[in-house]
Design an enzyme around this catalytic site. Structure first.
Site, PDB file in Angstrom:
ATOM      1  N   TYR A  43       0.841  -1.052  -0.202  1.00 56.69           N
ATOM      2  CA  TYR A  43      -0.195  -0.003   0.016  1.00 56.69           C
ATOM      3  C   TYR A  43       0.964   1.321  -0.057  1.00 56.69           C
ATOM      4  O   TYR A  43       0.530   2.357   0.402  1.00 56.69           O
ATOM      5  CB  TYR A  43      -1.028   0.012   1.126  1.00 56.69           C
ATOM      6  CG  TYR A  43      -2.036  -1.272   1.303  1.00 56.69           C
ATOM      7  CD1 TYR A  43      -1.969  -1.945   0.289  1.00 56.69           C
ATOM      8  CD2 TYR A  43      -2.790  -1.226   2.179  1.00 56.69           C
ATOM      9  CE1 TYR A  43      -3.060  -2.912   0.139  1.00 56.69           C
ATOM     10  CE2 TYR A  43      -3.986  -2.260   2.322  1.00 56.69           C
ATOM     11  CZ  TYR A  43      -3.966  -3.072   1.441  1.00 56.69           C
ATOM     12  OH  TYR A  43      -4.841  -4.056   1.312  1.00 56.69           O
ATOM     13  N   LYS A  94       4.656 -14.531   1.614  1.00 59.70           N
ATOM     14  CA  LYS A  94       4.597 -15.431   0.200  1.00 59.70           C
ATOM     15  C   LYS A  94       5.860 -15.584  -0.030  1.00 59.70           C
ATOM     16  O   LYS A  94       6.148 -15.253  -1.330  1.00 59.70           O
ATOM     17  CB  LYS A  94       3.570 -14.877  -0.431  1.00 59.70           C
ATOM     18  CG  LYS A  94       2.736 -15.649  -1.628  1.00 59.70           C
ATOM     19  CD  LYS A  94       2.308 -17.070  -1.044  1.00 59.70           C
ATOM     20  CE  LYS A  94       1.935 -17.893  -2.394  1.00 59.70           C
ATOM     21  NZ  LYS A  94       1.479 -19.250  -1.797  1.00 59.70           N
ATOM     22  N   ASP A 136      -1.360 -18.097   2.446  1.00 61.36           N
ATOM     23  CA  ASP A 136      -2.472 -18.848   1.906  1.00 61.36           C
ATOM     24  C   ASP A 136      -2.485 -20.135   3.133  1.00 61.36           C
ATOM     25  O   ASP A 136      -3.732 -20.130   3.582  1.00 61.36           O
ATOM     26  CB  ASP A 136      -2.407 -19.831   0.717  1.00 61.36           C
ATOM     27  CG  ASP A 136      -0.788 -20.141   0.219  1.00 61.36           C
ATOM     28  OD1 ASP A 136       0.004 -19.911   1.323  1.00 61.36           O
ATOM     29  OD2 ASP A 136      -0.590 -20.489  -0.790  1.00 61.36           O
ATOM     30  N   ASP A 138      -3.936  -6.837   6.099  1.00 56.71           N
ATOM     31  CA  ASP A 138      -5.253  -6.507   5.805  1.00 56.71           C
ATOM     32  C   ASP A 138      -6.293  -7.581   5.600  1.00 56.71           C
ATOM     33  O   ASP A 138      -7.749  -7.467   5.988  1.00 56.71           O
ATOM     34  CB  ASP A 138      -5.311  -5.363   4.458  1.00 56.71           C
ATOM     35  CG  ASP A 138      -6.568  -4.689   4.265  1.00 56.71           C
ATOM     36  OD1 ASP A 138      -7.439  -4.530   5.224  1.00 56.71           O
ATOM     37  OD2 ASP A 138      -6.858  -4.220   3.098  1.00 56.71           O
ATOM     38  N   ASP A 140      -9.459  -8.979   8.246  1.00 51.47           N
ATOM     39  CA  ASP A 140     -10.996  -9.224   7.986  1.00 51.47           C
ATOM     40  C   ASP A 140     -11.463 -10.697   8.245  1.00 51.47           C
ATOM     41  O   ASP A 140     -12.315 -11.080   8.760  1.00 51.47           O
ATOM     42  CB  ASP A 140     -11.228  -8.880   6.381  1.00 51.47           C
ATOM     43  CG  ASP A 140     -11.951  -7.660   6.272  1.00 51.47           C
ATOM     44  OD1 ASP A 140     -11.619  -6.640   7.045  1.00 51.47           O
ATOM     45  OD2 ASP A 140     -12.907  -7.217   5.492  1.00 51.47           O
TER      46      ASP A 140
HETATM   47  C1  IPM Z   1      -8.664  -1.438   7.059  1.00 54.82           C
HETATM   48  C2  IPM Z   1      -9.310  -0.794   5.456  1.00 54.82           C
HETATM   49  C3  IPM Z   1      -8.339   0.146   4.976  1.00 54.82           C
HETATM   50  C4  IPM Z   1      -7.292  -0.461   4.735  1.00 54.82           C
HETATM   51  C5  IPM Z   1      -8.838   0.615   3.513  1.00 54.82           C
HETATM   52  C6  IPM Z   1     -10.416   1.440   3.827  1.00 54.82           C
HETATM   53  C7  IPM Z   1      -7.943   1.720   2.861  1.00 54.82           C
HETATM   54  O1  IPM Z   1      -9.743  -1.927   4.747  1.00 54.82           O
HETATM   55  O2  IPM Z   1      -8.451  -0.343   7.773  1.00 54.82           O
HETATM   56  O3  IPM Z   1      -8.515  -2.416   7.249  1.00 54.82           O
HETATM   57  O4  IPM Z   1      -7.007  -1.305   4.108  1.00 54.82           O
HETATM   58  O5  IPM Z   1      -6.260  -0.162   5.552  1.00 54.82           O
HETATM   59 MN    MN Z   2      -9.324  -3.566   5.572  1.00 53.56          MN
END
Ligand code: IPM
Ligand code: MN
Length: 349
Positions: free
Chosen positions: A135, A185, A218, A242, A246
């Protein structure tokens, strides 16, 4: 009386709802513990963009620098501002400008929350690199719109960046079970990820009391579903962290529980605390957003500010609320009812 200056950026969508709820909890616990939280509201958001043409004023970063911490709700309203613009105009510049290189995200089930796995209890602390990697924003597009259009997005891994996040991971492992999982990876990405693995091995010699295992992303994704109880501290690059967080949010019952802290461990500027869930436009202003992720983030903020007892009180109150069945399922209770249950538990504690 001790006082902490807090920059509040409620942002978009459900952001203002959950920040309002969480900040009430912060004020209640501060009163109990004998300190104050001094809030300053910043209306920076996609609405602010519509009015001014920017997500925050030009001197926004300098304004925030004077605060002890930032509590942020959510950024993004894709119907009016593309996410790539809103995020690169507010959230991501704050993380980078204040070198909040450690994005810390706890994943465990609160009492009474079932989650989708039939797993034993688990307690994972994900540490995501937060300033560079995939990023970094380095790259560009040429021949835009033409048949020969090219898009290049380069991941940047610096020795400084990789070493400091791994060091943070080793330190956290030391404070917990002494086990660290480092995620790459390196079987496919032979430069940056091999570099990461090498630095992991170098530091492992220095932290010989920590047991470190390297996993591929993975395999780690599968492990977090199949055997989350086998993990403790997990450290990963920006993109991998990231995605894994999630997944972590999913196994802990949903994004409504997923808290995060964007930490500058050197404390040269403010750190920022925010729920992982984002602005959730579909439920904005319906009063049903779960504020627990933001309340948990607030607990992390209090801890960072040196208010460990207040932080522990917030966690206990959240746990008392969910143990009583409040806020445990998506949409089961309103934002206000969940916040009230936490506030009541703080009163009773
Ligand atoms: C998070 C979000 C952000 C990230 C996005 C919205 C840019 O997904 O905080 O995990 O990837 O950092
Ligand atoms: Mn995120």
């Amino acid at each position: 009386m001790r006082s902490h200056r807090i920059a509040l950026i409620p942002g978009d969508g459900i952001g203002p709802n959950v920040v309002e709820a969480a900040f009430k909890v912060g004020e209640a616990v501060a009163a109990k513990e004998g300190f104050t939280l001094e809030p300053t509201y910043f209306p920076w958001s996609c609405e602010f963009y519509a009015e001014t043409g920017a997500m925050m004023p030009e001197d926004g970063i300098e304004t925030l620098r004077g605060f002890d911490a930032i509590l942020l709700g959510a950024v993004g309203w894709p119907a009016s501002v593309p996410d790539s613009v809103s995020l690169h105009g507010l959230l991501l510049p704050i993380r980078k400008a204040f070198v909040q290189y450690a994005n810390v995200r706890p994943h465990r089930l609160l009492p009474g929350v079932e989650g989708p796995l039939k797993a034993e209890s688990f307690d994972i602390l994900c540490i995501r690199e937060n300033t560079e990697g995939e990023y970094s924003g380095a790259g560009g597009r040429v021949h835009q719109g033409g048949r020969d259009e090219v898009a290049v997005e380069t991941a940047i891994f610096t020795r400084t960046g990789v070493e400091r996040i791994l060091r943070y991971g080793f330190e956290q492992a030391r404070l917990r079970s002494g086990r660290l999982a480092s995620v790459t990876k390196s079987n496919a990405q032979k430069h940056s990820m091999v570099f990461w693995d090498e630095i992991t091995r170098e530091l492992a010699e220095e932290y010989s009391d920590v047991e470190v295992t390297s996993y591929h992303i993975d395999a780690m994704a599968a492990r977090m579903v199949m055997a989350p109880q086998s993990l403790d501290v997990v450290v990963a690059s920006n993109l991998f962290g990231d995605i894994l967080t999630d997944l972590g949010a999913a196994i802990q019952g949903g994004l409504g529980f997923a808290a995060s802290a964007n930490i500058d461990p050197t404390r040269s500027g403010p750190s920022m605390f925010e729920p992982v869930h984002g602005s959730a436009p579909d439920i904005a202003d319906k009063g049903i957003a779960n504020p627990l992720a933001t309340i948990w983030s607030l607990a992390m903020m209090l801890d960072h500010l040196g208010e460990g007892e207040a932080s522990a009180r917030v966690m206990r109150a959240m746990e008392a609320a969910t143990r009583g069945g409040i806020g445990v399922r998506p949409g089961s209770d309103t934002t206000g009812a969940i916040a009230d249950a936490v506030l009541n538990a703080i009163e009773r504690d």
